[in-house]
Design a protein around this motif. Structure first.
Motif, PDB file in Angstrom:
ATOM      1  N   ILE A   1       0.659  -1.166   0.021  1.00  0.00           N
ATOM      2  CA  ILE A   1      -0.041  -0.019  -0.013  1.00  0.00           C
ATOM      3  C   ILE A   1       0.891   1.277   0.148  1.00  0.00           C
ATOM      4  O   ILE A   1       0.647   2.294  -0.684  1.00  0.00           O
ATOM      5  CB  ILE A   1      -1.031   0.173   1.330  1.00  0.00           C
ATOM      6  N   MET A   2       1.892   1.254   0.727  1.00  0.00           N
ATOM      7  CA  MET A   2       2.694   2.635   0.798  1.00  0.00           C
ATOM      8  C   MET A   2       3.611   2.660  -0.319  1.00  0.00           C
ATOM      9  O   MET A   2       3.781   3.798  -0.798  1.00  0.00           O
ATOM     10  CB  MET A   2       3.640   2.404   2.038  1.00  0.00           C
ATOM     11  N   VAL A   3       3.987   1.577  -1.203  1.00  0.00           N
ATOM     12  CA  VAL A   3       4.792   1.690  -2.471  1.00  0.00           C
ATOM     13  C   VAL A   3       3.695   2.400  -3.500  1.00  0.00           C
ATOM     14  O   VAL A   3       3.981   3.193  -4.185  1.00  0.00           O
ATOM     15  CB  VAL A   3       4.871   0.126  -2.863  1.00  0.00           C
ATOM     16  N   VAL A   4       2.284   1.723  -3.624  1.00  0.00           N
ATOM     17  CA  VAL A   4       1.146   2.594  -4.577  1.00  0.00           C
ATOM     18  C   VAL A   4       1.157   4.041  -3.949  1.00  0.00           C
ATOM     19  O   VAL A   4       1.200   4.823  -5.124  1.00  0.00           O
ATOM     20  CB  VAL A   4      -0.033   1.828  -4.216  1.00  0.00           C
TER      21      VAL A   4
ATOM     22  N   ALA B   1       4.092   6.028  -5.177  1.00  0.00           N
ATOM     23  CA  ALA B   1       4.175   6.127  -6.769  1.00  0.00           C
ATOM     24  C   ALA B   1       3.086   7.423  -6.968  1.00  0.00           C
ATOM     25  O   ALA B   1       3.319   8.019  -7.907  1.00  0.00           O
ATOM     26  CB  ALA B   1       3.855   4.824  -7.024  1.00  0.00           C
ATOM     27  N   LEU B   2       1.976   7.182  -6.310  1.00  0.00           N
ATOM     28  CA  LEU B   2       0.932   8.115  -6.760  1.00  0.00           C
ATOM     29  C   LEU B   2       1.390   9.633  -6.292  1.00  0.00           C
ATOM     30  O   LEU B   2       1.065  10.385  -7.184  1.00  0.00           O
ATOM     31  CB  LEU B   2      -0.569   7.707  -5.924  1.00  0.00           C
ATOM     32  N   ALA B   3       1.761   9.689  -5.181  1.00  0.00           N
ATOM     33  CA  ALA B   3       2.434  11.084  -4.880  1.00  0.00           C
ATOM     34  C   ALA B   3       3.388  11.603  -5.844  1.00  0.00           C
ATOM     35  O   ALA B   3       3.633  12.788  -6.188  1.00  0.00           O
ATOM     36  CB  ALA B   3       2.982  11.102  -3.362  1.00  0.00           C
TER      37      ALA B   3
ATOM     38  N   PHE C   1      11.285  14.322  -2.873  1.00  0.00           N
ATOM     39  CA  PHE C   1      12.373  13.481  -2.863  1.00  0.00           C
ATOM     40  C   PHE C   1      11.890  12.332  -3.597  1.00  0.00           C
ATOM     41  O   PHE C   1      11.211  11.316  -3.102  1.00  0.00           O
ATOM     42  CB  PHE C   1      12.944  13.053  -1.549  1.00  0.00           C
ATOM     43  N   HIS C   2      11.930  12.172  -4.978  1.00  0.00           N
ATOM     44  CA  HIS C   2      11.167  10.972  -5.577  1.00  0.00           C
ATOM     45  C   HIS C   2      11.937   9.755  -5.437  1.00  0.00           C
ATOM     46  O   HIS C   2      13.189   9.758  -5.514  1.00  0.00           O
ATOM     47  CB  HIS C   2      11.362  11.305  -7.233  1.00  0.00           C
ATOM     48  N   GLY C   3      11.411   8.748  -5.200  1.00  0.00           N
ATOM     49  CA  GLY C   3      11.867   7.406  -5.080  1.00  0.00           C
ATOM     50  C   GLY C   3      12.421   6.975  -3.761  1.00  0.00           C
ATOM     51  O   GLY C   3      12.518   5.845  -3.537  1.00  0.00           O
ATOM     52  N   LEU C   4      12.379   7.978  -2.642  1.00  0.00           N
ATOM     53  CA  LEU C   4      12.711   7.689  -1.523  1.00  0.00           C
ATOM     54  C   LEU C   4      11.694   6.883  -0.752  1.00  0.00           C
ATOM     55  O   LEU C   4      12.135   5.753  -0.146  1.00  0.00           O
ATOM     56  CB  LEU C   4      13.309   8.923  -0.745  1.00  0.00           C
ATOM     57  N   LEU C   5      10.481   7.099  -0.876  1.00  0.00           N
ATOM     58  CA  LEU C   5       9.389   6.426  -0.095  1.00  0.00           C
ATOM     59  C   LEU C   5       9.312   5.154  -0.748  1.00  0.00           C
ATOM     60  O   LEU C   5       9.057   4.290   0.067  1.00  0.00           O
ATOM     61  CB  LEU C   5       8.253   7.489  -0.118  1.00  0.00           C
ATOM     62  N   GLU C   6       9.397   5.010  -2.037  1.00  0.00           N
ATOM     63  CA  GLU C   6       9.263   3.676  -2.709  1.00  0.00           C
ATOM     64  C   GLU C   6      10.262   2.896  -2.149  1.00  0.00           C
ATOM     65  O   GLU C   6       9.963   1.688  -1.833  1.00  0.00           O
ATOM     66  CB  GLU C   6       9.056   3.938  -4.279  1.00  0.00           C
ATOM     67  N   VAL C   7      11.358   3.047  -2.198  1.00  0.00           N
ATOM     68  CA  VAL C   7      12.601   2.331  -1.596  1.00  0.00           C
ATOM     69  C   VAL C   7      12.339   1.808  -0.167  1.00  0.00           C
ATOM     70  O   VAL C   7      12.355   0.713   0.275  1.00  0.00           O
ATOM     71  CB  VAL C   7      13.853   2.850  -1.585  1.00  0.00           C
TER      72      VAL C   7
ATOM     73  N   SER D   1       4.810  15.337 -10.336  1.00  0.00           N
ATOM     74  CA  SER D   1       5.492  15.609 -11.465  1.00  0.00           C
ATOM     75  C   SER D   1       4.301  16.266 -12.621  1.00  0.00           C
ATOM     76  O   SER D   1       4.682  17.143 -13.242  1.00  0.00           O
ATOM     77  CB  SER D   1       5.780  14.194 -12.339  1.00  0.00           C
ATOM     78  N   ARG D   2       3.049  16.119 -12.375  1.00  0.00           N
ATOM     79  CA  ARG D   2       1.997  16.601 -12.951  1.00  0.00           C
ATOM     80  C   ARG D   2       1.885  17.998 -12.750  1.00  0.00           C
ATOM     81  O   ARG D   2       1.780  18.844 -13.509  1.00  0.00           O
ATOM     82  CB  ARG D   2       0.716  16.049 -12.743  1.00  0.00           C
TER      83      ARG D   2
END
Length: 242
Positions: free
Chosen positions: A60-63, A66-68, A80-86, A73-74
């Motif tokens: 759920i946190m990955v999704v 990624a949505l954030a 910090f792109h990608g930090l929370l996904e990792v 970007s829109r």
């Protein structure tokens, strides 16, 4: 002159044990404890349930992360792109390791669960909360930033300068020259809530895994089957009672 009691800090020679020695004593005490096979199976079942929660929360946190990033970007904001996904994917991996350790009862996987739980408690969850809190603060106060270098560059140039402006002082000219900071606070607030739940699950996984590792497992006593008395045995009992 009053001397400190020997049962607290000093022995008969005035020696004070170091924290490392106290830790070794505590571990030796835990290792002296014993668990039955039934109790161990219950702990493994609890660890399996916690592992499933790790995987569920991590996905759920990955999704949401990624949505954030997509929303950022829109609307052309900086985060910090990608930090929370990792960090979220690390929770998924930790859940898989714990699930395999609970299913196969491999000591190495259970130890890996302990180490990964410590990483999650001390590093990953605080990092997620701090980064998301900054995003919420910047977005809520309508902050804009500008630097002499790119905000996401790997190295900083010499004599560089950055400026962050928030609130009513940001006019149309500043908005055209600066970049919006932060992301929608609803997504970041949800990520912080999930990180708090992950913290509680990681603490529970650490306690259960440590209990499994430190305690010695003893087999349950074999079940004794009671055989019914034959006719001769019944006659002997009746004679003895008479």
């Amino acid at each position: 002159m009053m001397m400190p009691s020997q049962d607290k800090f000093y022995d008969s020679r005035g020696y004070s044990p170091t924290p490392f020695e106290e830790l070794k004593t505590q571990l030796a005490y835990l290792k002296s404890k014993q668990l039955s096979e039934t109790a161990t199976m219950k702990l493994l079942s609890i660890l399996k349930m916690l592992a499933q929660m790790h995987v569920f929360l991590g996905i759920i946190m990955v999704v949401m992360s990624a949505l954030a990033d997509y929303i950022s970007s829109r609307i052309n904001t900086v985060r910090f792109h990608g930090l929370l996904e990792v960090c979220s994917f690390y929770f998924v991996v930790m859940g898989i390791v714990a699930l395999l350790g609970a299913a196969s009862y491999r000591r190495g996987l259970v130890i890996a669960t302990v180490v990964m739980s410590i990483h999650a408690i001390l590093i990953l969850v605080p990092g997620i909360v701090i980064v998301s809190s900054f995003d919420i603060h910047f977005f809520k106060h309508e902050c804009y930033g500008a630097c002499d270098w790119h905000l996401l560059s790997a190295s900083l140039p010499d004599n560089s300068r950055c400026q962050i402006l928030c609130g009513e002082i940001v006019d149309g000219h500043h908005k055209s020259m600066m970049t919006r900071l932060g992301t929608d606070y609803r997504l970041d607030a949800g990520i912080i809530g999930l990180a708090g739940a992950e913290l509680l699950v990681a603490i529970a996984s650490l306690v259960v895994s440590s209990r499994i590792i430190c305690c010695e497992v003893i087999p349950d006593p074999p079940a004794v089957e009671m055989e019914p008395l034959n006719s001769e045995g019944k006659e002997m009992i009746e004679i003895s009672t008479q």
